[in-house]
Scaffold this active site. Sequence first.
Site, PDB file in Angstrom:
ATOM      1  N   HIS A 306      -8.025   2.693  -0.273  1.00  0.00           N
ATOM      2  CA  HIS A 306      -9.365   2.156  -0.573  1.00  0.00           C
ATOM      3  C   HIS A 306      -9.447   1.247  -1.586  1.00  0.00           C
ATOM      4  CE1 HIS A 306     -13.799   1.215  -0.617  1.00  0.00           C
ATOM      5  NE2 HIS A 306     -13.454   1.800   0.853  1.00  0.00           N
ATOM      6  N   ASP A 363     -12.451   6.499   7.724  1.00  0.00           N
ATOM      7  CA  ASP A 363     -11.819   6.287   8.768  1.00  0.00           C
ATOM      8  C   ASP A 363     -10.550   7.450   9.561  1.00  0.00           C
ATOM      9  OD1 ASP A 363     -13.162   4.087   9.553  1.00  0.00           O
ATOM     10  OD2 ASP A 363     -11.881   2.891   8.548  1.00  0.00           O
TER      11      ASP A 363
HETATM   12  N1  CMC Z   1      -0.464   3.176   3.457  1.00  0.00           N
HETATM   13  C1  CMC Z   1       0.656   3.019   2.518  1.00  0.00           C
HETATM   14  N2  CMC Z   1       0.596   2.137   1.673  1.00  0.00           N
HETATM   15  C2  CMC Z   1      -0.677   1.978   1.223  1.00  0.00           C
HETATM   16  C3  CMC Z   1      -1.808   2.191   1.863  1.00  0.00           C
HETATM   17  C4  CMC Z   1      -1.576   2.923   2.955  1.00  0.00           C
HETATM   18  N3  CMC Z   1      -2.764   3.141   3.969  1.00  0.00           N
HETATM   19  N4  CMC Z   1      -2.788   1.628   1.475  1.00  0.00           N
HETATM   20  C5  CMC Z   1      -2.449   1.078   0.294  1.00  0.00           C
HETATM   21  N5  CMC Z   1      -0.952   1.095  -0.043  1.00  0.00           N
HETATM   22  C6  CMC Z   1      -0.032   0.809  -1.009  1.00  0.00           C
HETATM   23  C7  CMC Z   1       0.136  -0.627  -0.937  1.00  0.00           C
HETATM   24  O1  CMC Z   1       1.336  -0.872  -0.157  1.00  0.00           O
HETATM   25  C8  CMC Z   1       0.419  -1.074  -2.448  1.00  0.00           C
HETATM   26  O2  CMC Z   1       1.473  -0.945  -2.853  1.00  0.00           O
HETATM   27  P1  CMC Z   1       2.313  -1.543  -4.002  1.00  0.00           P
HETATM   28  O3  CMC Z   1       1.331  -1.456  -5.389  1.00  0.00           O
HETATM   29  O4  CMC Z   1       3.464  -0.862  -4.253  1.00  0.00           O
HETATM   30  O5  CMC Z   1       2.369  -2.919  -3.384  1.00  0.00           O
HETATM   31  C9  CMC Z   1      -0.777  -0.107  -3.030  1.00  0.00           C
HETATM   32  O6  CMC Z   1      -0.792   0.966  -2.395  1.00  0.00           O
HETATM   33  C10 CMC Z   1      -2.127  -0.892  -3.255  1.00  0.00           C
HETATM   34  O7  CMC Z   1      -2.599  -1.279  -1.786  1.00  0.00           O
HETATM   35  P2  CMC Z   1      -3.143  -2.547  -1.674  1.00  0.00           P
HETATM   36  O8  CMC Z   1      -3.121  -2.899  -0.045  1.00  0.00           O
HETATM   37  O9  CMC Z   1      -2.974  -3.601  -2.596  1.00  0.00           O
HETATM   38  O10 CMC Z   1      -4.766  -2.321  -1.927  1.00  0.00           O
HETATM   39  P3  CMC Z   1      -6.273  -2.927  -1.207  1.00  0.00           P
HETATM   40  O11 CMC Z   1      -7.016  -2.686  -2.325  1.00  0.00           O
HETATM   41  O12 CMC Z   1      -5.868  -4.590  -1.411  1.00  0.00           O
HETATM   42  O13 CMC Z   1      -6.425  -2.470   0.046  1.00  0.00           O
HETATM   43  C11 CMC Z   1      -6.934  -1.043   1.945  1.00  0.00           C
HETATM   44  C12 CMC Z   1      -7.124  -1.561   0.503  1.00  0.00           C
HETATM   45  C13 CMC Z   1      -7.971  -0.190   2.540  1.00  0.00           C
HETATM   46  C14 CMC Z   1      -7.100  -2.325   2.587  1.00  0.00           C
HETATM   47  C15 CMC Z   1      -5.517  -0.352   2.150  1.00  0.00           C
HETATM   48  O14 CMC Z   1      -5.421   0.820   1.383  1.00  0.00           O
HETATM   49  C16 CMC Z   1      -4.974  -0.327   3.500  1.00  0.00           C
HETATM   50  O15 CMC Z   1      -4.448  -1.018   4.142  1.00  0.00           O
HETATM   51  N6  CMC Z   1      -5.469   1.067   4.134  1.00  0.00           N
HETATM   52  C17 CMC Z   1      -5.046   1.136   5.513  1.00  0.00           C
HETATM   53  C18 CMC Z   1      -6.297   0.757   6.296  1.00  0.00           C
HETATM   54  C19 CMC Z   1      -7.433   1.627   6.065  1.00  0.00           C
HETATM   55  O16 CMC Z   1      -7.642   2.576   6.307  1.00  0.00           O
HETATM   56  N7  CMC Z   1      -8.607   0.804   5.930  1.00  0.00           N
HETATM   57  C20 CMC Z   1     -10.023   1.306   5.960  1.00  0.00           C
HETATM   58  C21 CMC Z   1     -10.509   1.033   4.515  1.00  0.00           C
HETATM   59  S1  CMC Z   1     -12.004   2.456   4.392  1.00  0.00           S
HETATM   60  C22 CMC Z   1     -13.174   1.710   5.461  1.00  0.00           C
HETATM   61  C23 CMC Z   1     -13.795   0.362   5.253  1.00  0.00           C
HETATM   62  O17 CMC Z   1     -14.808   0.203   4.594  1.00  0.00           O
HETATM   63  O18 CMC Z   1     -13.193  -0.630   5.807  1.00  0.00           O
END
Ligand code: CMC
Length: 428
Positions: A306, A363
């Site tokens: 998140h 989720d």
């Molecule tokens: N599985 C594997 N790796 C992950 C995941 C995941 N679900 N989430 C984040 N990471 C890793 C990502 O690869 C990155 O690694 P590195 O620093 O080595 O590049 C690090 O963790 C930071 O992730 P990010 O994508 O830069 O973080 P963000 O804040 O931009 O994205 C997120 C947040 C929710 C989009 C992301 O965690 C994600 O894609 N999660 C899966 C989708 C999900 O469950 N979304 C629902 C969010 S909660 C409901 C809502 O309000 O939407």
Amino acid sequence: MEKAKLTYNGMTHEMPVLVGTEGEKGIDISKLRQVMNLITLDVGYQNTGSCTSSITFIDGDLGILRYRGIPIEELAENGSFSEVAYLLIYGNLPNKAEQQLFSQRLTQNSMIHEEMMRFFDGFPPTAHPMAILATMVNSMSVYYTDYFTEDFQADTFDLMAASLISRIRTIAAYSYKHSIGHPHVYPKRDLKYASNFLYMMFDSPVNPYVPDPDIERALSILLILHADHEQNCSTSTVRLVGSSMANLYASICAGICALWGPLHGGANQKVIEMLDEINKKNLSIKNCIDSAKDKNSKFRLFGFGHRVYKNYDPRAKILKQYCETIFKKYYYDDPLLAIAMELEEAALKDSFFIERKLYPNVDFYSGILYRMIGIPTNMFTVMFAIGRLPGMIAQWKEMHDSVPHKIGRPRQIYTGSNLRHYVPLDER
Ligand code: CMC
């Protein structure tokens, strides 16, 4: 007031530091360009506040979520969805008279215009219900025109808010009935919010809907947990679209489209598809965790991570506990719950997830509960939208009432070609 100083190119600019009621601090950079010809760059708004807001407070490090100051745990335990909607939109829990008036408005605005029924026939039965929902909500702007005017009055807003909150549920249930080729079921005036939705979803002449208070409560809890989450992708979209003075229906339609994406509200559908695949193909949990960590693999652990929470999402905690309790009570078994718990356990022990502070989000467990209620997987994000609607409306109103009103318009750093000239087609 505290000030922050920025020194650049021999010039110093002092900027006010705003302090929120929970102590969070932000530097007000709004005069930076005027004074120093500088903008700030923050791709994905990772560290940018777009507004001040008094609706929802999140402490992502401590895993705290409060609506108008009230902890989410208390609201999930004791509240009804309609009173939480009222709380978010109007700032306080309703008293008896206010609750009665609000419920009455929801009931009186629960049917949709009969002409709008024809729209459903234009969609193929396979249409994703999120596409139908966005289209139908936007088309409310041409059917309920009395509810909005340029000269926006408080009571027209009250009607528009009630109209949306009530009708979104009817639209969602009708889209399901349409997808299975069944006649739609009209809302019933004596049913509460969640019960009325379940009735419209599952009642039929051959199989009457039998109300179950536990299932209705489960749905209310799900809706309450989704009701607001401050400046997320879809809510920020609602504010941005609304800032051009677009009407509430159009702004909410845009928010619904933003919510659909799998990184946001669409993740609940993805989680179940992922768990289902693990179950059907008997995939090993270790392999899934390894694929999620592998940057070359497309596999992501949906329902994990998140932008704001760097701790267990309090909503996921409530849902996990609720799933376990209600499954036990009903002697209900879903292999996907066991797989989800195994995945969670393995991820929380893994250094990749520990270092990045990746925990289950809302989720991760919501879909397992929706499944038990009987909601089809492709409708999970629609359920998220129904839940999130009061928050979007509250945020739209706060944006709309803000003084001075400013259209949302970010800046950019241009990285394209310098001046060049048009070349006629036969010379290219
Ligand atoms: N599985 C594997 N790796 C992950 C995941 C995941 N679900 N989430 C984040 N990471 C890793 C990502 O690869 C990155 O690694 P590195 O620093 O080595 O590049 C690090 O963790 C930071 O992730 P990010 O994508 O830069 O973080 P963000 O804040 O931009 O994205 C997120 C947040 C929710 C989009 C992301 O965690 C994600 O894609 N999660 C899966 C989708 C999900 O469950 N979304 C629902 C969010 S909660 C409901 C809502 O309000 O939407």
